[in-house]
Write a protein that holds these residues in place. Structure first.
Motif, PDB file in Angstrom:
ATOM      1  N   GLY A 278       0.788  -1.229   0.000  1.00 58.40           N
ATOM      2  CA  GLY A 278       0.000   0.000   0.000  1.00 58.40           C
ATOM      3  C   GLY A 278       0.817   1.273   0.000  1.00 58.40           C
ATOM      4  O   GLY A 278       0.295   2.343   0.326  1.00 58.40           O
ATOM      5  N   ASN A 279       2.104   1.196  -0.358  1.00 56.82           N
ATOM      6  CA  ASN A 279       2.958   2.380  -0.389  1.00 56.82           C
ATOM      7  C   ASN A 279       2.839   3.099  -1.738  1.00 56.82           C
ATOM      8  O   ASN A 279       2.684   2.447  -2.776  1.00 56.82           O
ATOM      9  CB  ASN A 279       4.415   1.994  -0.140  1.00 56.82           C
ATOM     10  N   MET A 280       2.933   4.412  -1.721  1.00 53.45           N
ATOM     11  CA  MET A 280       2.741   5.218  -2.934  1.00 53.45           C
ATOM     12  C   MET A 280       3.789   6.315  -3.029  1.00 53.45           C
ATOM     13  O   MET A 280       4.173   6.909  -2.023  1.00 53.45           O
ATOM     14  CB  MET A 280       1.346   5.855  -2.918  1.00 53.45           C
ATOM     15  N   VAL A 281       4.243   6.578  -4.266  1.00 52.73           N
ATOM     16  CA  VAL A 281       5.173   7.670  -4.546  1.00 52.73           C
ATOM     17  C   VAL A 281       4.443   8.713  -5.388  1.00 52.73           C
ATOM     18  O   VAL A 281       3.759   8.377  -6.350  1.00 52.73           O
ATOM     19  CB  VAL A 281       6.413   7.156  -5.312  1.00 52.73           C
ATOM     20  N   ILE A 282       4.606   9.984  -5.027  1.00 51.06           N
ATOM     21  CA  ILE A 282       4.006  11.085  -5.772  1.00 51.06           C
ATOM     22  C   ILE A 282       5.092  12.086  -6.117  1.00 51.06           C
ATOM     23  O   ILE A 282       5.875  12.484  -5.260  1.00 51.06           O
ATOM     24  CB  ILE A 282       2.905  11.785  -4.937  1.00 51.06           C
ATOM     25  N   GLY A 283       5.167  12.448  -7.382  1.00 54.86           N
ATOM     26  CA  GLY A 283       6.054  13.534  -7.780  1.00 54.86           C
ATOM     27  C   GLY A 283       7.353  13.130  -8.440  1.00 54.86           C
ATOM     28  O   GLY A 283       8.072  13.992  -8.943  1.00 54.86           O
ATOM     29  N   ILE A 284       7.690  11.844  -8.430  1.00 57.90           N
ATOM     30  CA  ILE A 284       8.926  11.399  -9.098  1.00 57.90           C
ATOM     31  C   ILE A 284       8.672  10.095  -9.843  1.00 57.90           C
ATOM     32  O   ILE A 284       7.780   9.321  -9.504  1.00 57.90           O
ATOM     33  CB  ILE A 284      10.098  11.188  -8.107  1.00 57.90           C
ATOM     34  N   GLU A 285       9.491   9.857 -10.858  1.00 60.03           N
ATOM     35  CA  GLU A 285       9.403   8.627 -11.643  1.00 60.03           C
ATOM     36  C   GLU A 285      10.498   7.633 -11.260  1.00 60.03           C
ATOM     37  O   GLU A 285      10.552   6.529 -11.774  1.00 60.03           O
ATOM     38  CB  GLU A 285       9.537   8.959 -13.144  1.00 60.03           C
ATOM     39  N   ILE A 286      11.394   8.043 -10.333  1.00 59.62           N
ATOM     40  CA  ILE A 286      12.517   7.177  -9.948  1.00 59.62           C
ATOM     41  C   ILE A 286      11.986   5.912  -9.264  1.00 59.62           C
ATOM     42  O   ILE A 286      11.094   5.974  -8.419  1.00 59.62           O
ATOM     43  CB  ILE A 286      13.465   7.927  -8.978  1.00 59.62           C
ATOM     44  N   TYR A 287      12.564   4.780  -9.610  1.00 55.32           N
ATOM     45  CA  TYR A 287      12.171   3.519  -8.980  1.00 55.32           C
ATOM     46  C   TYR A 287      12.430   3.605  -7.476  1.00 55.32           C
ATOM     47  O   TYR A 287      13.492   4.011  -7.024  1.00 55.32           O
ATOM     48  CB  TYR A 287      12.973   2.359  -9.572  1.00 55.32           C
ATOM     49  N   THR A 288      11.424   3.235  -6.694  1.00 55.88           N
ATOM     50  CA  THR A 288      11.493   3.375  -5.235  1.00 55.88           C
ATOM     51  C   THR A 288      11.055   2.078  -4.568  1.00 55.88           C
ATOM     52  O   THR A 288      10.059   1.480  -4.958  1.00 55.88           O
ATOM     53  CB  THR A 288      10.573   4.520  -4.754  1.00 55.88           C
ATOM     54  N   GLU A 289      11.823   1.651  -3.561  1.00 56.18           N
ATOM     55  CA  GLU A 289      11.454   0.483  -2.754  1.00 56.18           C
ATOM     56  C   GLU A 289      11.165   0.932  -1.326  1.00 56.18           C
ATOM     57  O   GLU A 289      11.887   1.758  -0.766  1.00 56.18           O
ATOM     58  CB  GLU A 289      12.588  -0.545  -2.728  1.00 56.18           C
ATOM     59  N   PHE A 290      10.119   0.379  -0.741  1.00 55.05           N
ATOM     60  CA  PHE A 290       9.807   0.616   0.663  1.00 55.05           C
ATOM     61  C   PHE A 290      10.063  -0.681   1.425  1.00 55.05           C
ATOM     62  O   PHE A 290       9.470  -1.714   1.103  1.00 55.05           O
ATOM     63  CB  PHE A 290       8.323   1.000   0.827  1.00 55.05           C
ATOM     64  N   LEU A 291      10.947  -0.645   2.410  1.00 55.00           N
ATOM     65  CA  LEU A 291      11.241  -1.837   3.203  1.00 55.00           C
ATOM     66  C   LEU A 291      10.696  -1.661   4.621  1.00 55.00           C
ATOM     67  O   LEU A 291      10.986  -0.662   5.289  1.00 55.00           O
ATOM     68  CB  LEU A 291      12.748  -2.094   3.264  1.00 55.00           C
ATOM     69  N   GLY A 292       9.906  -2.631   5.074  1.00 54.86           N
ATOM     70  CA  GLY A 292       9.364  -2.585   6.426  1.00 54.86           C
ATOM     71  C   GLY A 292       8.315  -1.517   6.631  1.00 54.86           C
ATOM     72  O   GLY A 292       7.995  -1.160   7.769  1.00 54.86           O
TER      73      GLY A 292
END
Length: 331
Positions: A278-292
């Protein structure tokens, strides 16, 4: 008699920092299917209203003009406040600017509303009631025990009382009772009827607002005169006191887009990418990982990054207030 959409544009959207800034508050962000909330508001109400009257401030009126031009709306007028004096004064300025029999349909500029038959019915009923001399507020059927909104207790279209933002237990009791509605901040009434009630209940505010309005030049209000106007919300000044109040129970989809929780839910419906937690990124296209992490938002602008848990969305206002003192260039 005309029906006029009065659009109030004074909010700064502090809970949507860093997207929303004083230089471009949330109602002017083109992040809603390529449109701004201000544009959506003006276009949505065009079929019900003969013209638009924008009550803005000296910091945002050019943004309003640009948005109206982009939306193809040229039949509008404007009142430009020198300083914020809350909603009672803002609506009074609009009422002074039109004929007493004209109907004012007053709407915030930063709400997201789904048009359709439910919306049409609510607006048409409000205009009928306003034509008969009532002051109309819109009560929205609650979808959850929300603690961030005020409520209206109703018996049909009769208002039994206004309630402040409740705690969770009280909000749940409101939902269970079935006759409580979210207070939408939208109103409909004849200009003269509103002014009569304002003069009755808040004579000093009425007099000071009238003086500032009468002394305005090309729609711009004088700051010195404006600062003398008491800063009172329209709910406290008129709605909670008048005997002419009616509520239109309303069932259209509505959000005040007041926090990143609202933005998250909207973007999710629009198909914006979220990961399995359920994590979301807004404003960038860079690949992002959320850990924990789960239900977390990462929001990036050219000069700031905000990371927050969805359930802490209301606390962004505290960040805004801190930056206002410590790093004003960031707001």
């Amino acid at each position: 008699m005309k029906t006029i959409n009065v659009i109030l544009t004074g909010g700064v959207g502090s809970r949507l920092w860093p997207l929303s800034r004083k230089s471009r508050p949330k109602q002017y962000l083109p992040i809603f299917e390529g449109e701004t909330l201000f544009q959506k508001t003006s276009k949505r109400n065009a079929e019900f209203c003969d013209k638009v009257l924008v009550v803005g401030n000296c910091e945002n009126y050019e943004l309003s003009r640009k948005d109206l031009e982009s939306a193809g709306i040229s039949n509008y007028s404007e009142i430009i406040e020198a300083c914020p004096r809350n909603t009672a004064a803002a609506i009074a300025f609009a009422a002074f600017a039109v004929a007493p029999e004209d109907i004012l349909f007053v709407t915030p500029s930063d709400h997201l509303i789904e048009s359709g038959s439910d919306y049409d019915k609510a607006i048409q009923r409000s205009i009928e009631l306003a034509s008969a001399g009532h002051i109309v507020t819109f009560g929205l059927k609650p979808k959850r025990p929300e603690t961030g909104f005020g409520y209206i207790e109703a018996d049909g279209e009769n208002v039994k009382g206004f309630r402040e933002k409740p705690n969770k237990e009280t909000a749940e009791a409101f939902i269970k009772a079935g006759n409580f509605y979210w207070n939408s901040g939208m109103f409909c009434f004849q200009a003269g009827v509103f002014l009569e009630e304002l003069q009755r209940f808040e004579p000093i505010l009425f007099e000071k607002a009238k003086l500032a309005f009468d002394s305005s030049k090309d729609g711009f209000l004088d700051q010195e005169l404006s600062l003398q106007i008491p800063s009172i919300s329209v709910d406290y000044a008129v709605m909670e006191k008048t005997k002419k109040i009616k509520v239109v129970p309303s069932f259209f989809n509505w959000s005040d887009m007041g926090s990143f929780e609202s933005i998250y839910d909207y973007y999710k419906k629009q198909g914006h990418a979220i990961d399995s937690k359920g994590n979301m990124v807004i404003g960038i296209e860079i690949y992002t990982e959320f850990l924990g992490l789960k239900n977390t938002l990462l929001i990036q602008t050219p000069d700031a990054i905000l990371v927050l848990k969805k359930e802490n969305a209301q606390d962004v206002k505290k960040v805004f207030e801190k930056l206002e003192k410590e790093k004003p260039e960031l707001i």
